[in-house]
Design an enzyme around this catalytic site. Structure first.
Site, PDB file in Angstrom:
ATOM      1  N   THR A 176       0.827  -1.211   0.000  1.00  0.00           N
ATOM      2  CA  THR A 176       0.000   0.000   0.000  1.00  0.00           C
ATOM      3  C   THR A 176       0.854   1.251   0.000  1.00  0.00           C
ATOM      4  O   THR A 176       1.937   1.287   0.581  1.00  0.00           O
ATOM      5  CB  THR A 176      -0.961   0.030   1.215  1.00  0.00           C
ATOM      6  OG1 THR A 176      -1.885  -1.042   1.082  1.00  0.00           O
ATOM      7  CG2 THR A 176      -1.733   1.319   1.328  1.00  0.00           C
ATOM      8  N   ARG A 204     -12.430  -9.027  -2.818  1.00  0.00           N
ATOM      9  CA  ARG A 204     -12.216  -8.448  -1.476  1.00  0.00           C
ATOM     10  C   ARG A 204     -11.817  -6.977  -1.603  1.00  0.00           C
ATOM     11  O   ARG A 204     -10.984  -6.603  -2.411  1.00  0.00           O
ATOM     12  CB  ARG A 204     -11.120  -9.240  -0.776  1.00  0.00           C
ATOM     13  CG  ARG A 204     -10.750  -8.716   0.619  1.00  0.00           C
ATOM     14  CD  ARG A 204      -9.543  -7.800   0.565  1.00  0.00           C
ATOM     15  NE  ARG A 204      -9.097  -7.374   1.877  1.00  0.00           N
ATOM     16  CZ  ARG A 204      -8.221  -6.399   2.069  1.00  0.00           C
ATOM     17  NH1 ARG A 204      -7.716  -5.753   1.052  1.00  0.00           N
ATOM     18  NH2 ARG A 204      -7.855  -6.062   3.279  1.00  0.00           N
ATOM     19  N   VAL A 205     -12.451  -6.135  -0.814  1.00  0.00           N
ATOM     20  CA  VAL A 205     -12.120  -4.707  -0.814  1.00  0.00           C
ATOM     21  C   VAL A 205     -11.578  -4.343   0.568  1.00  0.00           C
ATOM     22  O   VAL A 205     -12.127  -4.767   1.583  1.00  0.00           O
ATOM     23  CB  VAL A 205     -13.366  -3.860  -1.150  1.00  0.00           C
ATOM     24  CG1 VAL A 205     -13.070  -2.368  -0.990  1.00  0.00           C
ATOM     25  CG2 VAL A 205     -13.841  -4.156  -2.565  1.00  0.00           C
ATOM     26  N   GLY A 206     -10.504  -3.577   0.583  1.00  0.00           N
ATOM     27  CA  GLY A 206      -9.872  -3.218   1.851  1.00  0.00           C
ATOM     28  C   GLY A 206     -10.088  -1.771   2.240  1.00  0.00           C
ATOM     29  O   GLY A 206     -10.837  -1.029   1.603  1.00  0.00           O
ATOM     30  N   ASP A 207      -9.406  -1.394   3.314  1.00  0.00           N
ATOM     31  CA  ASP A 207      -9.584  -0.057   3.896  1.00  0.00           C
ATOM     32  C   ASP A 207      -9.107   1.083   3.007  1.00  0.00           C
ATOM     33  O   ASP A 207      -9.552   2.217   3.176  1.00  0.00           O
ATOM     34  CB  ASP A 207      -8.817   0.027   5.217  1.00  0.00           C
ATOM     35  CG  ASP A 207      -7.318  -0.161   5.002  1.00  0.00           C
ATOM     36  OD1 ASP A 207      -6.923  -1.153   4.336  1.00  0.00           O
ATOM     37  OD2 ASP A 207      -6.532   0.682   5.464  1.00  0.00           O
ATOM     38  N   THR A 227      -1.761   1.792   6.402  1.00  0.00           N
ATOM     39  CA  THR A 227      -1.328   0.552   5.747  1.00  0.00           C
ATOM     40  C   THR A 227      -1.315  -0.589   6.761  1.00  0.00           C
ATOM     41  O   THR A 227      -0.989  -0.374   7.933  1.00  0.00           O
ATOM     42  CB  THR A 227       0.058   0.708   5.094  1.00  0.00           C
ATOM     43  OG1 THR A 227       0.482  -0.574   4.609  1.00  0.00           O
ATOM     44  CG2 THR A 227       1.105   1.254   6.046  1.00  0.00           C
ATOM     45  N   GLY A 228      -1.657  -1.772   6.291  1.00  0.00           N
ATOM     46  CA  GLY A 228      -1.732  -2.942   7.182  1.00  0.00           C
ATOM     47  C   GLY A 228      -3.024  -3.686   6.875  1.00  0.00           C
ATOM     48  O   GLY A 228      -3.745  -3.313   5.936  1.00  0.00           O
TER      49      GLY A 228
HETATM   50  N1  ASP Z   1      -4.403  -1.928   3.780  1.00  0.00           N
HETATM   51  C1  ASP Z   1      -4.274  -2.726   2.604  1.00  0.00           C
HETATM   52  C2  ASP Z   1      -5.485  -3.582   2.459  1.00  0.00           C
HETATM   53  O1  ASP Z   1      -5.898  -4.191   3.424  1.00  0.00           O
HETATM   54  C3  ASP Z   1      -3.067  -3.608   2.570  1.00  0.00           C
HETATM   55  C4  ASP Z   1      -1.801  -3.098   3.178  1.00  0.00           C
HETATM   56  O2  ASP Z   1      -1.675  -1.932   3.496  1.00  0.00           O
HETATM   57  O3  ASP Z   1      -0.889  -3.904   3.326  1.00  0.00           O
HETATM   58  O4  ASP Z   1      -5.973  -3.705   1.369  1.00  0.00           O
END
Ligand code: ASP
Length: 312
Positions: A176, A204-207, A227-228
């Site tokens: 990210t 799948r959709v993330g933050d 990020t995470g």
């Molecule tokens: N936050 C991102 C997600 O969950 C992935 C990441 O930052 O590693 O899509």
């Protein structure tokens, strides 16, 4: 109000692999791209441009770099394909744009920015997002453009972990990119873009696509990019939670970031990283992993670039 000295900060994902995994040249390249991204945003800010334009420009450079998990170099999902999420928010107006699971637009953050001008809908997902990008003349690419050898290896490694029942390290999981900025008029903005994580479920959709979770900005309060593991950022509405602690509890942005990270992630052993800027231009970059690609240009114009924990 007198013009302020602008500030920009970015992250390129937390986790960060052991120094031995990349060659000296690759580390140098990644750091150079962080610097280029900061300079692209800062150039806009120092010419009186908006924080929104600056975070977009900064994120575009990171999306175009193969070293980060967004745009070119994005993570591969369980079907060995790329689905890209991004969002952007203007702290002055609360206007935002977001893109989820796009598969072709070269720079998802540009599409998110374009959606800000549309207002309703502010978020498009899947084929509709790519169709709108094409309609608006944004560049689209074949899926192969987003794939790098490192992402193919990462998918193979993740599938092996699944087969063998072993756990992936934080560094194998997180990517990210994101940026936050304060412009000369005191306006704040934030933007985030990602390929998600390796071997994520299709659809799948993330933050990073969710305003208030992975991206949030409010003038006079803070701008935040995360990020995470996105599911935790969504459940804890992290971007907005940080802003709420600052606005309603009177905490500093640094304190709010640290407390939310500790409460939302540490109890679960989940890796996370957050960058934020406050209305006075003070930058916070916090992470509970081995490192986070990060950098900023502060109000004095000093440039700071770092990757690992001990770089500070
Ligand atoms: N936050 C991102 C997600 O969950 C992935 C990441 O930052 O590693 O899509």
């Amino acid at each position: 109000m007198p013009a302020r000295r602008p500030v920009i900060a970015l992250h390129g994902g937390c986790g960060v692999m052991s120094r031995a995994v990349l060659s000296e040249d690759e580390w140098a390249d990644a750091r150079a791209d962080i610097r280029n991204a900061l300079e692209a945003g800062y150039m806009i800010l120092s010419n009186g441009g908006s924080a929104v334009a600056a975070v977009e420009a900064c994120v575009v450079v990171l999306e175009d770099s193969p070293h980060f998990n967004a745009g070119h170099g994005a993570a591969l999902n369980a079907a060995a394909e790329h689905e890209l999420d991004a969002s952007i928010m203007d702290g002055a107006t609360a206007i935002a744009g977001a893109v989820a699971a796009a598969r072709a637009v070269r720079n998802p953050v540009r599409l998110a920015r374009l959606l800000m001008t549309r207002n309703i809908p502010m978020m498009l997902a899947g084929p509709a997002a790519d169709d709108y990008a094409t309609e608006q003349g944004l560049e689209t690419m074949p899926q192969s453009y987003f794939t790098t050898p490192r992402r193919v290896q990462a998918l193979e490694a993740m599938r092996a972990h699944k087969r063998l029942g072993t756990f992936a390290s934080e560094s194998e999981k997180h990517g990210t990119v994101g940026a936050v900025a304060l412009d000369c008029n005191g306006n704040l903005a934030a933007a985030t873009s990602t390929g998600g994580f390796t071997n994520k479920a299709v659809g799948r959709v993330g933050d990073s696509a969710i305003i208030g979770a992975g991206t949030y900005a409010k003038n006079g309060v803070c701008a935040v990019s995360c990020t995470g593991q996105g599911e935790y950022f969504i459940r804890h509405v992290v971007g907005h939670e940080i802003a709420a602690r600052v606005q309603y509890e009177g905490r500093s942005v640094a304190d709010a970031v640290r407390s939310v990270l500790a409460e939302a992630f540490n109890p679960y052993g989940i890796g996370g990283g957050i960058i934020a800027v406050d209305p006075a231009g003070s930058v916070t970059a916090e992470f509970n992993t081995e490192g986070m690609f990060r950098g900023w240009i502060n109000a004095a114009g000093d440039v700071f670039v770092a990757t690992h924990k001990d770089d500070d």
